[in-house]
Design an enzyme around this catalytic site. Structure first.
Site, PDB file in Angstrom:
ATOM      1  N   ASP A  74       0.842  -1.201   0.000  1.00 24.40           N
ATOM      2  CA  ASP A  74       0.000   0.000   0.000  1.00 24.40           C
ATOM      3  C   ASP A  74       0.877   1.252   0.000  1.00 24.40           C
ATOM      4  O   ASP A  74       0.697   2.156  -0.799  1.00 24.40           O
ATOM      5  CB  ASP A  74      -0.957  -0.005   1.205  1.00 24.40           C
ATOM      6  CG  ASP A  74      -0.265  -0.287   2.540  1.00 24.40           C
ATOM      7  OD1 ASP A  74       0.956  -0.537   2.571  1.00 24.40           O
ATOM      8  OD2 ASP A  74      -0.956  -0.261   3.578  1.00 24.40           O
ATOM      9  N   ASP A  77       7.262   3.551   3.320  1.00 25.85           N
ATOM     10  CA  ASP A  77       7.604   4.725   4.119  1.00 25.85           C
ATOM     11  C   ASP A  77       9.107   4.684   4.436  1.00 25.85           C
ATOM     12  O   ASP A  77       9.919   5.098   3.626  1.00 25.85           O
ATOM     13  CB  ASP A  77       6.711   4.710   5.368  1.00 25.85           C
ATOM     14  CG  ASP A  77       6.847   5.942   6.229  1.00 25.85           C
ATOM     15  OD1 ASP A  77       6.915   7.047   5.678  1.00 25.85           O
ATOM     16  OD2 ASP A  77       6.877   5.808   7.465  1.00 25.85           O
ATOM     17  N   ARG A 139     -10.097   1.549   6.805  1.00 26.29           N
ATOM     18  CA  ARG A 139      -9.572   0.914   5.594  1.00 26.29           C
ATOM     19  C   ARG A 139     -10.643   0.864   4.508  1.00 26.29           C
ATOM     20  O   ARG A 139     -10.355   0.674   3.342  1.00 26.29           O
ATOM     21  CB  ARG A 139      -9.120  -0.520   5.887  1.00 26.29           C
ATOM     22  CG  ARG A 139      -7.966  -0.627   6.878  1.00 26.29           C
ATOM     23  CD  ARG A 139      -7.508  -2.078   6.963  1.00 26.29           C
ATOM     24  NE  ARG A 139      -6.622  -2.342   8.081  1.00 26.29           N
ATOM     25  CZ  ARG A 139      -5.307  -2.163   8.071  1.00 26.29           C
ATOM     26  NH1 ARG A 139      -4.702  -1.699   7.004  1.00 26.29           N
ATOM     27  NH2 ARG A 139      -4.585  -2.450   9.126  1.00 26.29           N
TER      28      ARG A 139
HETATM   29  P1  IMP Z   1       7.674   1.156   6.405  1.00 26.30           P
HETATM   30  O1  IMP Z   1       8.143  -0.169   6.905  1.00 26.30           O
HETATM   31  O2  IMP Z   1       8.116   2.279   7.313  1.00 26.30           O
HETATM   32  O3  IMP Z   1       8.035   1.429   4.963  1.00 26.30           O
HETATM   33  O4  IMP Z   1       6.107   1.188   6.577  1.00 26.30           O
HETATM   34  C1  IMP Z   1       5.234   0.615   5.728  1.00 26.30           C
HETATM   35  C2  IMP Z   1       3.923   0.365   6.429  1.00 26.30           C
HETATM   36  O5  IMP Z   1       3.575   1.380   7.383  1.00 26.30           O
HETATM   37  C3  IMP Z   1       2.799   0.388   5.412  1.00 26.30           C
HETATM   38  O6  IMP Z   1       2.610  -0.888   4.825  1.00 26.30           O
HETATM   39  C4  IMP Z   1       1.632   0.847   6.251  1.00 26.30           C
HETATM   40  O7  IMP Z   1       1.025  -0.272   6.865  1.00 26.30           O
HETATM   41  C5  IMP Z   1       2.226   1.719   7.323  1.00 26.30           C
HETATM   42  N1  IMP Z   1       2.093   3.157   7.005  1.00 26.30           N
HETATM   43  C6  IMP Z   1       3.085   4.015   6.710  1.00 26.30           C
HETATM   44  N2  IMP Z   1       2.615   5.256   6.489  1.00 26.30           N
HETATM   45  C7  IMP Z   1       1.276   5.183   6.632  1.00 26.30           C
HETATM   46  C8  IMP Z   1       0.207   6.160   6.493  1.00 26.30           C
HETATM   47  O8  IMP Z   1       0.387   7.354   6.181  1.00 26.30           O
HETATM   48  N3  IMP Z   1      -1.050   5.679   6.714  1.00 26.30           N
HETATM   49  C9  IMP Z   1      -1.322   4.392   7.047  1.00 26.30           C
HETATM   50  N4  IMP Z   1      -0.346   3.460   7.171  1.00 26.30           N
HETATM   51  C10 IMP Z   1       0.938   3.849   6.968  1.00 26.30           C
END
Ligand code: IMP
Length: 166
Positions: A74, A77, A139
């Site tokens: 989705d 980040d 969601r």
């Molecule tokens: P990462 O491991 O920091 O790249 O985070 C990825 C996960 O964090 C995504 O798959 C989402 O589940 C969650 N996430 C990051 N940013 C958001 C946001 O703005 N809204 C909702 N979920 C987020």
């Protein structure tokens, strides 16, 4: 992205959706594909805040050895989740392994991770809806909306209703 993935994988492809946020996106994408994909799901859970250490809570049903695999996210980040998943799936010796994400927030990346298919680049703002949650809720909104976290923490239902009137 459905067209791009289809064009790159005319022999077929295994799409792996990362639960739960990518479910609506994956569902829309498969309906626009011109090759017949096989789909599978994986879920991971962070077990220590901000360490990037995660564990698999739902593994694939399929053996991906020798297959072309695209991970469907989705949002990417920090990149920690994607980095972990690519390493984990890479050990299973797929023929190819790529990543696809609806949203990419590259400004917050901690670990550089390859993303072959990217929907939209976004800034440092919290997003919810179309699979993305706030505290496991919202969601179900039919589109992605930008939410102010300080207001969300206060009265999420009222705020989300104002962002996304039905
Ligand atoms: P990462 O491991 O920091 O790249 O985070 C990825 C996960 O964090 C995504 O798959 C989402 O589940 C969650 N996430 C990051 N940013 C958001 C946001 O703005 N809204 C909702 N979920 C987020």
């Amino acid at each position: 992205m459905a067209a791009e993935i289809s064009a790159a994988h005319t022999d077929g492809v295994v799409l792996v959706a990362v639960l739960k946020g990518s479910v609506p996106f994956m569902a829309d994408m498969v309906r626009s594909m011109t090759v017949v994909p096989v789909i599978d799901f994986m879920a991971i859970s962070a077990y220590a805040a901000d360490t990037g250490r995660v564990r698999i809570v739902k593994d694939l049903d399929l053996d991906i050895m020798g297959r072309d695999v695209v991970l469907v996210e989705d949002i990417v980040d920090t990149g920690l989740t994607l980095h972990y998943l690519l390493a984990e799936l890479g050990r299973r010796q797929p023929r190819s392994l790529e990543a696809c994400t609806l949203l990419d927030r590259t400004s917050r990346r901690i670990i550089p991770t390859p993303v072959e298919y990217r929907g939209f680049e976004i800034g440092d703002e919290y997003v919810l809806g179309y699979g993305l949650d706030y505290a496991q809720r919202y969601r179900n909104l039919d589109r992605v909306v930008v939410g102010d976290l300080t207001v969300l923490r206060d009265d999420p239902d009222a705020y989300v209703a104002s962002l996304h009137p039905r």
